[in-house]
Design an enzyme around this catalytic site. Structure first.
Site, PDB file in Angstrom:
ATOM      1  N   GLU A  54       0.697  -1.192  -0.068  1.00  0.00           N
ATOM      2  CA  GLU A  54       0.223  -0.013  -0.110  1.00  0.00           C
ATOM      3  C   GLU A  54       1.044   1.194   0.136  1.00  0.00           C
ATOM      4  O   GLU A  54       1.653   1.469   0.716  1.00  0.00           O
ATOM      5  CB  GLU A  54      -0.971   0.230   1.318  1.00  0.00           C
ATOM      6  CG  GLU A  54      -1.690  -0.877   1.244  1.00  0.00           C
ATOM      7  CD  GLU A  54      -2.834  -1.239   0.106  1.00  0.00           C
ATOM      8  OE1 GLU A  54      -3.045  -0.184  -0.463  1.00  0.00           O
ATOM      9  OE2 GLU A  54      -3.644  -2.248   0.008  1.00  0.00           O
ATOM     10  N   CYS A  82      -8.193  -1.847   8.023  1.00  0.00           N
ATOM     11  CA  CYS A  82      -6.926  -1.636   7.867  1.00  0.00           C
ATOM     12  C   CYS A  82      -6.637  -0.334   7.430  1.00  0.00           C
ATOM     13  O   CYS A  82      -5.281   0.157   7.995  1.00  0.00           O
ATOM     14  CB  CYS A  82      -6.725  -2.778   6.445  1.00  0.00           C
ATOM     15  SG  CYS A  82      -6.751  -4.497   6.968  1.00  0.00           S
ATOM     16  N   HIS A  90      -1.478  -5.620   2.030  1.00  0.00           N
ATOM     17  CA  HIS A  90      -2.735  -6.417   1.968  1.00  0.00           C
ATOM     18  C   HIS A  90      -2.154  -7.833   1.153  1.00  0.00           C
ATOM     19  O   HIS A  90      -1.395  -8.106   0.288  1.00  0.00           O
ATOM     20  CB  HIS A  90      -3.696  -5.918   1.085  1.00  0.00           C
ATOM     21  CG  HIS A  90      -4.769  -5.128   1.925  1.00  0.00           C
ATOM     22  ND1 HIS A  90      -4.894  -3.555   1.947  1.00  0.00           N
ATOM     23  CD2 HIS A  90      -5.640  -5.518   3.086  1.00  0.00           C
ATOM     24  CE1 HIS A  90      -5.838  -3.474   2.878  1.00  0.00           C
ATOM     25  NE2 HIS A  90      -6.237  -4.471   3.385  1.00  0.00           N
TER      26      HIS A  90
HETATM   27  N1  PCA Z   1      -8.862  -7.000   6.525  1.00  0.00           N
HETATM   28  C1  PCA Z   1      -9.633  -5.894   6.788  1.00  0.00           C
HETATM   29  C2  PCA Z   1      -9.514  -5.564   8.063  1.00  0.00           C
HETATM   30  C3  PCA Z   1      -8.947  -6.644   8.817  1.00  0.00           C
HETATM   31  C4  PCA Z   1      -8.232  -7.391   7.875  1.00  0.00           C
HETATM   32  O1  PCA Z   1      -7.491  -8.339   7.733  1.00  0.00           O
HETATM   33  C5  PCA Z   1      -9.332  -4.498   5.726  1.00  0.00           C
HETATM   34  O2  PCA Z   1      -8.714  -4.938   4.716  1.00  0.00           O
HETATM   35  O3  PCA Z   1      -9.631  -3.458   6.382  1.00  0.00           O
END
Ligand code: PCA
Length: 207
Positions: free
Chosen positions: A78, A141, A165
């Site tokens: 990100e 997140c 991610h």
């Molecule tokens: N993914 C979610 C919140 C917790 C996670 O592992 C997100 O992408 O916001």
């Protein structure tokens, strides 16, 4: 030895497991690296508080938070955290957020301070599917990423920080990425951090 911190998230929504929890607990520390590990609750505010507490306690040179992106097929590094909470489902404590600032009067967006171009190259050279992403979403997140980065910037960037991610594993989605590969990816991220930390001016990363 250089110390880094890795975090994952607890399960949330319809997912009975969150691979990032396993990754945070199980990813191998590369040579010369000590890894502190933490699993965060999928709860607004609380996840930021626990992360900042861990940074204070562990004083890592850098930290990477990991989260599951159920709809993605590849590792996403990100680039930006945005100052916006807009949840499509409640968090694990039942909190909802619609069109809200995470930090009132905070910058609209804050950049990662991880060397994501080098990380992208390292993963790609290992055959791991990876992209640089320009949106961590508007759920927990992104909330964690923005909340922590905002505080670190306020403190003069005592450690590098950013967010990755990860896709689901194949048992969750047939097009997912095997846990083995994800474990290798996380190790490579920390290898890259270790190798770029040497003699580096940690405050002068380009966007
Ligand atoms: N993914 C979610 C919140 C917790 C996670 O592992 C997100 O992408 O916001």
């Amino acid at each position: 030895m250089i110390k880094f911190l890795v975090t994952g998230f607890e399960p949330f929504a319809e997912f009975s497991v969150n691979p990032t929890q396993t990754l945070a607990l199980m990813a191998e520390a590369p040579a010369g690296v000590q890894l502190a590990r933490l699993v965060l609750p999928v709860i607004v505010g609380e996840c930021v508080a626990q992360m900042l507490q861990a940074i204070d306690a562990e004083q890592p040179a850098a930290a990477i938070s990991l989260g599951l992106a159920a709809g993605r097929k590849i590792v996403s590094l990100e680039r930006l955290a945005i100052n916006c909470d807009d949840f499509e489902r409640p968090d694990n404590a039942g909190n909802t957020r619609r069109d809200e600032r995470i930090v009132p009067n905070g910058a609209l967006a804050l950049p990662t301070t991880l060397p994501i171009r080098q990380m992208e190259a390292a993963l790609r050279s290992d055959g791991i599917p990876v992209e640089i992403s320009y949106s961590a979403g508007t759920y927990v997140c992104n909330h964690l990423f923005y909340g922590v980065q905002s505080e670190l910037f306020r403190r003069g960037r005592p450690c590098r920080y950013g967010f990755a991610h990860l896709p689901p594993t194949p048992d969750m989605d047939p097009e997912g990425l095997p846990l083995e590969t994800q474990l290798r990816a996380v190790k490579r991220l920390f290898e890259t951090l270790r190798d770029t930390a040497k003699g580096d001016d940690w405050s002068s990363l380009p966007l």
